[in-house]
Every structure is written in C-alpha cells, then in structure tokens.
Design an enzyme around this catalytic site. Structure first.
Site, PDB file in Angstrom:
ATOM      1  N   LYS A   1       0.841  -1.192   0.000  1.00 20.81           N
ATOM      2  CA  LYS A   1       0.000   0.000   0.000  1.00 20.81           C
ATOM      3  C   LYS A   1       0.881   1.248   0.000  1.00 20.81           C
ATOM      4  CE  LYS A   1      -4.061   1.656   2.647  1.00 20.81           C
ATOM      5  NZ  LYS A   1      -4.905   1.330   3.830  1.00 20.81           N
TER       6      LYS A   1
ATOM      7  N   SER B   1      -9.726   1.296   3.326  1.00 20.06           N
ATOM      8  CA  SER B   1      -8.890   2.145   2.509  1.00 20.06           C
ATOM      9  C   SER B   1      -7.814   1.404   1.712  1.00 20.06           C
ATOM     10  CB  SER B   1      -8.201   3.187   3.397  1.00 20.06           C
ATOM     11  OG  SER B   1      -7.291   2.569   4.303  1.00 20.06           O
TER      12      SER B   1
ATOM     13  N   SER C   1     -10.058  -1.546   7.109  1.00 16.35           N
ATOM     14  CA  SER C   1      -9.525  -1.212   5.786  1.00 16.35           C
ATOM     15  C   SER C   1      -8.880  -2.359   5.039  1.00 16.35           C
ATOM     16  CB  SER C   1      -8.521  -0.057   5.905  1.00 16.35           C
ATOM     17  OG  SER C   1      -9.179   1.133   6.246  1.00 16.35           O
TER      18      SER C   1
END
Length: 473
Positions: free
Chosen positions: A86, A161, A185
């Site tokens: 990420k 997310s 997330s």
C-alpha cells in the site's frame, strides 16, 4: 458480463505453486513477472489499482531471484513471488502521498519494516497500491488517483482504505498484497472483492509509524497465501515500539488447514453490532451458514448480544475527525484545497471539539476495547459479518451519502482494532445479484495463527466458488 476464470496465467498461481514451479524449473520468476506485467497492462486502465509501478526495478529483482533458484540459494517461500504494498508503506525513493493530491508530493527516504522483510525474503515488489485521502474512506475514491474500481465489476467499489491492494489481489497482480487497517480497511475490500485477509493483533506486524488501532496485513485470494505472507512480515523490528514477538505459523502452506479442528471450540456468532447500519438479510444468511459449518464439525456456537452502541461509534468517528482536522489545518492553504471535498467536510466536524470532549472520545475508545474483550473472552473464535451489506457504487466515497453520519458500516470490524485482537475476512458467499460476501473470523489477542487456520479450514469446508473477474481485455 464476460468473465475470465482464475488461474489462466502464471500471475494467478498461489505463492506456494509459484515456489514449486521455480523449484522444479517449470518456469522462472521472470516468466511469472512478465505475466503479472501483462495483467497490469490489461487491467490498469480500468481498475486503477497502482499508485506507483516500477517495471525496471521489479525486473532486476526477478532476475536476481531466478539466479538464486537456479543455484539452490533461494530465500524461502516468497523468493521470486510478486507482491504489492500500500502507498502508505514506505519504500525508499517512492512517493508516499497517502491518497491525496499534493502541490509537492513527499518521497520516502527509507524502507518500512514490511518493505525490508519482503525484500529480504526475495519477494518482488511490483508496485505501490492506491488508497483514498488519508485512508479515511471505505472506497477507492481519491483526490489524487481518481477512482479505483473492482475487477469483479468496475461499476462497484473495491472498499477501502486498502483499495488498490484489494483490486490488485482480485485482478491477479500476483498472490500477495499488503494493506493497512484502522477500522476495517483490510477486511472491507476482502468482503467486497471475495478475498481472504487478516487484520493482525496490534503490534504483530511492525510499522515505522504505529498508531492506536492501526495494523498492516495481507490481502490474497486464499488464506494460505495470507499465512505465508504473515510468516515474513511479522518478524520483529525495534522501530515499532508496540511490536510483538515473531509470529509462529505452523506450515503456512497448509491450504486445507489440516492443523485446525473446530470440534470442542466455543465459537461466538455475532449478528447484531448494536450500532450503525443493521446487516442485510442476505449478509446474515451467509454468516449463519458459515456458523452452521463450524457447528456441524463439532463446535459449540454461542450467540453474542450487541456490545457496542451508537454513542460509542459516534465518539470513535469524532476522535478520527479531530485527528484528520489536525492534519488538514497543518497543510498549506493551497494543499488544503486539494483534499477530497468529502474528506474536508468530514474532518471539519472535528474543528471545534474541546479538549474535554476529545478526552470523552478517548475514554469511549477504551470502553470499546473493554466491551469487546469482555464479550469475547470466553470464546475461541467469533464469527460475524464484515460489513452490513455488499459492495456499493464505485463513485461513492462511503456506503452512505451523508458526510455528517458516523461510520455506520464498521460496527463489526472497528471493535477488534480497538481491542487489539486478530480478525480475518474469508470469502463466504454471494448476494442474489452476484456480489461477494465475506465472514469475519476474530480470535483472542495474539491468536493470529488460530484465526488463519480457521480461515483455511473454512475455505476447504465451504468450497465457495471464487468470484470471476470482469473481462478487462
């Protein structure tokens, strides 16, 4: 819609299957990487999962991995295996925008612990994946990246997310993708994309910027790949002052979960979060069916009453709004204007909060932790929905349009962040219109191995068909 069955190229193999192929000389890390690059070329114009892609750097790493396999000097089960991280996980020389537009984008000057552990294990980091602004949305909507879309149906959200991580996993950009999770997330993209993932015990995976409730962990197509990734990224690192000892994962390649037996376990069934949006009938039916599989295998299924309420959820939401407002007002005016309007409006809700009120919110966070531990202390595992409903339209920042509304979809996930307990998401079924539904499997603190073994067992016992990708060319 036209679909593509999984497993059509080397990019779709599990990490264990890749290692077996490398060892047998059937194919090389370079051939696997070429198929991953081809998959990215085909999917990225629509999916938009990658913030940063560095083909030259990944090719050099794959060449080195190929030489190690040729000479018998491989570094383990991830050597030569493509992975993504990420964008909020530092990789030296790679921009770290945290999902939002910048006038001058920051660039990482170091490698995070996760990045170091992956590269030490020989994994091929093929790119950094997208996230929404500050990671505070449960979608792939970003002021910097635009919209990250589901590879299963581009009209639907990926969740967030860890939006790009989930999209990359579902699209087949290799078997393992590292995300982060402060309220759901990792698990939300998993339920909305038909994936397996783990939000580990707090401190299990070292971070270079730990924060209350924040964890990092893997998203993958199977829990076996999640376990294999955890065996690498959970190695201790003193930069994380909250770190736990290394995770002991017995035979992480055991795809059938043969080391797990539900017989005699007390397993909670949590169908009413007590706060936020109630779970839909289709979601409840899928989770109840999952519980029945554990019961049929000898587990005692124990109903759990709601233990979080709307007042606590609202205080958790306000606590995060204040934190984000503080981040927002610290930016130059020109950069404040670039933040996604939804996030600006959401953070504005924390602008006038007094210190006394913020302390009330902090105490509510601790009450969430207390109640979660108390409600689950005498149970070996807890089964629940991940989210109240299936995936929503990709263009929506959140499942609901009202920015003043607290995060009503995280009542099942967020409590386990605050209680520091491990919680996984495993693909468990579909809605009538074909959207995916996951089941959350949570465990006692530090019992990450048990949670992953339960997930592997469920995958084998339930044999839920894998979701099919939309034909992206």
């Amino acid at each position: 819609m036209t679909t593509t069955e999984p497993g059509t190229t080397l990019a779709d193999l599990s990490a264990a299957a890749m290692s077996a192929g490398f060892a047998a000389g059937t194919f090389t890390p370079l051939e696997v990487l070429a198929d991953v690059h081809a998959r990215m070329d085909a999917c990225e114009p629509v999916v938009n999962a990658l913030h940063h892609r560095d083909d030259a750097r990944s090719t050099t790493a794959a060449e080195a991995a190929a030489r190690r396999w040729e000479t018998g000097r491989q570094r383990g089960g991830l050597d030569g295996v493509p992975v993504t991280i990420k964008e909020n996980i530092a990789r030296r020389g790679v921009p770290m925008p945290s999902g939002h537009a910048w006038v001058e984008m920051p660039v990482a000057d170091h490698d995070a612990p996760i990045t170091q552990r992956l590269e030490e294990a020989g994994a091929i980091i093929v790119g950094s994946t997208t996230m929404p602004d500050w990671g505070m949305l449960s979608s792939g909507v970003s002021s910097l990246h635009g919209i990250t879309r589901s590879p299963l149906d581009p009209t639907l959200t990926t969740g967030g997310s860890s939006a790009g991580a989930g999209a990359a996993a579902a699209a087949g950009y290799g078997p393992i993708h590292i995300g982060s999770d402060i309220g759901g997330s990792i698990r939300l993209p998993c339920t909305w994309l038909g994936l397996a993932g783990l939000k580990p015990s707090f401190g299990r995976v070292p971070l270079d910027a730990p924060y209350m409730g924040r964890c990092a962990g893997p998203l993958a197509r199977t829990m076996a790949d999640v376990a294999l990734a955890m065996s690498v990224i959970s190695a201790p690192d003193d930069r994380d002052w909250t770190r736990l000892p290394a995770l002991a994962v017995d035979d992480p390649r055991d795809e059938a979960g043969a080391d797990f037996d539900p017989a005699g376990l007390r397993i909670g069934l949590h169908l009413d979060a007590g706060c936020g949006v109630p779970a839909s009938p289709e979601t409840l039916a899928v989770v109840a069916e999952a519980a029945e599989r554990f019961r049929a295998a000898g587990a005692e299924i124990v109903p759990i009453d709601p233990f979080i309420d709307d007042a606590l959820l609202a205080d958790m939401d306000l606590f995060w709004r204040v934190r984000s407002w503080n981040d927002l007002r610290g930016l130059p005016i020109a950069e404040q204007a670039l933040i996604l309007p939804y996030i600006r409006a959401w953070a504005q809700g924390g602008a006038d909060v007094t210190g006394t009120r913020l302390m009330d919110c902090y105490h509510s966070v601790q009450e969430i932790r207390r109640r979660t531990v108390a409600a689950t202390a005498d149970l070996d595992l807890v089964l629940s929905p991940v989210a109240p409903d299936a995936a929503f339209p990709a263009e929506q920042p959140m499942p609901y349009p009202d920015v003043s509304q607290p995060m009503g979809h995280i009542g099942f996930t967020m409590p386990f962040n605050m209680s520091e307990q491990p919680a996984a998401s495993v693909h468990a079924g579909f809605t009538d219109d074909g959207r995916t539904i996951g089941v959350q499997i949570a465990g006692r603190r530090f019992a990450d191995g048990v949670v992953m073994a339960a997930g592997r067992w469920f995958e084998a016992a339930a044999a839920v068909p894998a979701p099919q990708r939309f034909d992206l060319g």
